[in-house]
Design a protein around this motif. Sequence first.
Motif, PDB file in Angstrom:
ATOM      1  N   ALA A  39       0.838  -1.206   0.000  1.00  0.00           N
ATOM      2  CA  ALA A  39       0.000   0.000   0.000  1.00  0.00           C
ATOM      3  C   ALA A  39       0.872   1.255   0.000  1.00  0.00           C
ATOM      4  CB  ALA A  39      -0.934  -0.004   1.209  1.00  0.00           C
ATOM      5  N   ALA A  40       1.914   1.276   0.836  1.00  0.00           N
ATOM      6  CA  ALA A  40       2.811   2.432   0.898  1.00  0.00           C
ATOM      7  C   ALA A  40       3.537   2.641  -0.423  1.00  0.00           C
ATOM      8  CB  ALA A  40       3.815   2.255   2.036  1.00  0.00           C
ATOM      9  N   GLU A  41       3.996   1.555  -1.034  1.00  0.00           N
ATOM     10  CA  GLU A  41       4.692   1.670  -2.319  1.00  0.00           C
ATOM     11  C   GLU A  41       3.771   2.235  -3.397  1.00  0.00           C
ATOM     12  OE1 GLU A  41       7.917  -1.953  -1.706  1.00  0.00           O
ATOM     13  OE2 GLU A  41       6.032  -2.380  -2.734  1.00  0.00           O
ATOM     14  N   VAL A  42       2.542   1.767  -3.440  1.00  0.00           N
ATOM     15  CA  VAL A  42       1.587   2.266  -4.435  1.00  0.00           C
ATOM     16  C   VAL A  42       1.330   3.756  -4.209  1.00  0.00           C
ATOM     17  CG1 VAL A  42      -0.825   2.139  -5.209  1.00  0.00           C
ATOM     18  CG2 VAL A  42       0.493   0.042  -4.865  1.00  0.00           C
ATOM     19  N   MET A  43       1.232   4.172  -2.952  1.00  0.00           N
ATOM     20  CA  MET A  43       0.943   5.577  -2.650  1.00  0.00           C
ATOM     21  C   MET A  43       2.044   6.521  -3.113  1.00  0.00           C
ATOM     22  SD  MET A  43      -0.985   5.810   0.976  1.00  0.00           S
ATOM     23  CE  MET A  43      -0.744   4.251   1.794  1.00  0.00           C
ATOM     24  N   VAL A  44       3.307   6.090  -3.044  1.00  0.00           N
ATOM     25  CA  VAL A  44       4.391   7.017  -3.374  1.00  0.00           C
ATOM     26  C   VAL A  44       4.903   6.888  -4.798  1.00  0.00           C
ATOM     27  CG1 VAL A  44       5.125   7.205  -0.972  1.00  0.00           C
ATOM     28  CG2 VAL A  44       6.259   5.569  -2.466  1.00  0.00           C
TER      29      VAL A  44
END
Length: 157
Positions: A39-44
């Motif tokens: 989720a964090a990777e997709v967000m950034v």
Amino acid sequence: MKVDEITPNADSTALLAGAQFMDAFRIETEHSDLDARHAAEVMVEQQPRWFETLQTLRNILVKPFGLKTSGAERGVPRDMIGIFPVVSQTQARLVAGFNDKHLDFRIVVDVAAAGNGRNVTLTMLVLTHNSLGRAYLALIMPFHRLIVPAMLRKVAN
């Protein structure tokens, strides 16, 4: 895709003792296999051009004050999510952020089961150290309130 501002449900003492600012936003996604790191990777990843422009402007403006332009340190290998060093992670939670002269911050990505999908919550905590930190926080808040929901919407797609 609706992003809701919610009351933060994170232990600020454990994450960033003394934090003066804390907010949280949540979105529901149908991605049942999503974990906090993904989720964090997709967000950034692949930020909109307007966000990249703001980030470039921010880096130009803060450099004369000796502030960090990312969490990366020369010669120090670190696990990173975009420009943010990972502080800790589990399947359900990823904490990233760094400390600087003007303020310390943490970004917390929580993923929890919600029916057949997941709720993804992004919590931000900030501890300011001086008047520059307080001014910086006041300056970025209008942008923060636009950027965080945009980041969360990417997770739900």
